[in-house]
Design a protein around this motif. Structure first.
Motif, PDB file in Angstrom:
ATOM      1  N   GLN A 167       0.825  -1.206   0.000  1.00 40.25           N
ATOM      2  CA  GLN A 167       0.000   0.000   0.000  1.00 40.25           C
ATOM      3  C   GLN A 167       0.859   1.255   0.000  1.00 40.25           C
ATOM      4  O   GLN A 167       0.554   2.225  -0.704  1.00 40.25           O
ATOM      5  CB  GLN A 167      -0.931  -0.006   1.215  1.00 40.25           C
ATOM      6  CG  GLN A 167      -2.054  -1.031   1.135  1.00 40.25           C
ATOM      7  CD  GLN A 167      -2.821  -1.151   2.431  1.00 40.25           C
ATOM      8  OE1 GLN A 167      -2.244  -1.173   3.519  1.00 40.25           O
ATOM      9  NE2 GLN A 167      -4.147  -1.239   2.323  1.00 40.25           N
ATOM     10  N   VAL A 168       1.950   1.238   0.757  1.00 40.09           N
ATOM     11  CA  VAL A 168       2.852   2.393   0.779  1.00 40.09           C
ATOM     12  C   VAL A 168       3.525   2.565  -0.581  1.00 40.09           C
ATOM     13  O   VAL A 168       3.668   3.685  -1.087  1.00 40.09           O
ATOM     14  CB  VAL A 168       3.903   2.235   1.894  1.00 40.09           C
ATOM     15  CG1 VAL A 168       4.945   3.360   1.825  1.00 40.09           C
ATOM     16  CG2 VAL A 168       3.229   2.230   3.262  1.00 40.09           C
ATOM     17  N   GLY A 169       3.930   1.441  -1.186  1.00 47.97           N
ATOM     18  CA  GLY A 169       4.541   1.528  -2.509  1.00 47.97           C
ATOM     19  C   GLY A 169       3.589   2.078  -3.551  1.00 47.97           C
ATOM     20  O   GLY A 169       3.971   2.914  -4.385  1.00 47.97           O
ATOM     21  N   ASP A 170       2.338   1.616  -3.508  1.00 54.60           N
ATOM     22  CA  ASP A 170       1.336   2.117  -4.458  1.00 54.60           C
ATOM     23  C   ASP A 170       1.079   3.605  -4.246  1.00 54.60           C
ATOM     24  O   ASP A 170       0.949   4.375  -5.221  1.00 54.60           O
ATOM     25  CB  ASP A 170       0.025   1.339  -4.300  1.00 54.60           C
ATOM     26  CG  ASP A 170       0.127  -0.098  -4.786  1.00 54.60           C
ATOM     27  OD1 ASP A 170       1.091  -0.408  -5.523  1.00 54.60           O
ATOM     28  OD2 ASP A 170      -0.753  -0.909  -4.428  1.00 54.60           O
TER      29      ASP A 170
ATOM     30  N   ILE B  61       6.959   9.766  -6.484  1.00 55.49           N
ATOM     31  CA  ILE B  61       8.240   9.938  -5.808  1.00 55.49           C
ATOM     32  C   ILE B  61       9.091   8.683  -5.978  1.00 55.49           C
ATOM     33  O   ILE B  61       8.579   7.584  -6.186  1.00 55.49           O
ATOM     34  CB  ILE B  61       8.070  10.266  -4.311  1.00 55.49           C
ATOM     35  CG1 ILE B  61       7.544   9.048  -3.542  1.00 55.49           C
ATOM     36  CG2 ILE B  61       7.163  11.460  -4.098  1.00 55.49           C
ATOM     37  CD1 ILE B  61       7.717   9.179  -2.049  1.00 55.49           C
ATOM     38  N   THR B  62      10.398   8.884  -5.879  1.00 54.68           N
ATOM     39  CA  THR B  62      11.347   7.778  -5.999  1.00 54.68           C
ATOM     40  C   THR B  62      11.526   7.108  -4.641  1.00 54.68           C
ATOM     41  O   THR B  62      11.638   7.784  -3.615  1.00 54.68           O
ATOM     42  CB  THR B  62      12.709   8.292  -6.494  1.00 54.68           C
ATOM     43  OG1 THR B  62      12.522   8.922  -7.762  1.00 54.68           O
ATOM     44  CG2 THR B  62      13.715   7.154  -6.622  1.00 54.68           C
TER      45      THR B  62
END
Length: 304
Positions: A261-264, A271-272
């Motif tokens: 979820q954080v990656g999505d 952001i990178t």
């Protein structure tokens, strides 16, 4: 199988075990956890008939321990590794117990070999190290080749080699289809030893579950490292995401979301990401969160 049903034990006004119900299944190692004074040892003593319940019952293969036709061949336990007479040798100690239970003397040699004490079987137990006494306790528990095994703090005071040996011993017995119940305060060791958990506090059940489910229910966090600190922080606040920046580590610690979820979310705001990992609670952290209210004495944090 071990079944504890509404088990209660009172000593005058003090309640050591309070309406406790749980079961222990065969084929796995079940860790029995709780703070000091939680009632673990009292419960184990009631299971094997050493203490009488105030109410409720503890059953071994469906009957109270005292009603077993052949208890030595049904249940083996190590509740106190120091109880053996110091002037008796390991061999004579086991032969005495074998005679009382009508077990052939040949079984004594078998269990001494199983726990690695064959070469010191003739030595007096008073000269044994704590680790050797623990091994003798395990040999005593295995004397009747029982299907149910109970160990109370079997790794106390042992060196790393001894702890590893006992862990493998318990895993091997569970793999044979036996029921294995073990209490311990060494939570890092229990995380590697047990598959199931029974957690109690103040004599009451707090949880009965698998280790995996117990850890999954505990709060986890996600570590995020990004060169776009200000952008991610602002976007997280706007979405009311619980993200705290740790300036010393240079990472965000995010609660309440999975790593996916954080990656999505990070991808959606462009952001990178340099690092993204999910930090699951350890067994110690999950245990402390569950039983903190049950700890009888809290020490003060050091200010130095």
């Amino acid at each position: 199988m071990i079944e504890v049903r509404n088990l209660t034990k009172r000593y005058g006004p003090a309640t050591a075990v309070d309406d406790l119900t749980f079961s222990v299944r065969p084929g796995v190692v079940t860790g029995f956890l709780g703070p000091n004074g939680a009632g673990k040892s009292t419960t184990m003593r009631m299971i094997v008939g050493l203490d009488t319940p105030t109410s409720g019952e503890a059953l071994v293969n469906g009957v109270p321990f005292r009603q077993l036709d052949d208890p030595a061949r049904t249940v083996g336990c190590l509740l106190d590794a120091t109880w053996t007479h110091a002037n008796r040798s390991a061999g004579s100690h086991l032969k005495m117990l074998a005679a009382a239970a009508k077990i052939p003397n040949s079984r004594v040699d078998d269990v001494l070999g199983l726990v690695g004490l064959t070469d010191v079987a003739g030595r007096k137990v008073g000269g044994y190290s704590l680790g050797m006494r623990q091994r003798l306790g395990l040999a005593t528990a295995m004397l009747g080749d029982p299907q149910i095994l109970m160990f109370d703090e079997p790794v106390n005071g042992l060196d790393p080699e001894g702890i590893l040996w006992i862990r493998r011993f318990m895993h091997a017995r569970a793999a044979e289809g036996r029921t294995v119940l073990v209490s311990s305060h060494l939570l890092s060791e229990m995380a590697q030893t047990a598959q199931d958990l029974v957690v109690i506090g103040r004599g009451q059940l707090r949880a009965q579950t698998s280790v995996e489910e117990f850890l999954s229910a505990a709060q986890s966090s996600v570590i995020l490292r990004t060169p776009h600190v200000d952008e991610f922080g602002a976007a997280a606040r706007e979405e009311t995401i619980n993200a705290t920046f740790d300036p010393q580590q240079g990472v965000f610690v995010i609660e309440g979301l999975s790593a996916q979820q954080v990656g999505d979310f990070s991808a959606s705001i462009g952001i990178t990401i340099h690092e993204l990992q999910e930090k699951r609670a350890s067994l110690e952290e999950a245990f402390m969160a569950l039983t903190d209210q049950d700890v009888e004495y809290h020490g003060q944090e050091s200010t130095r």
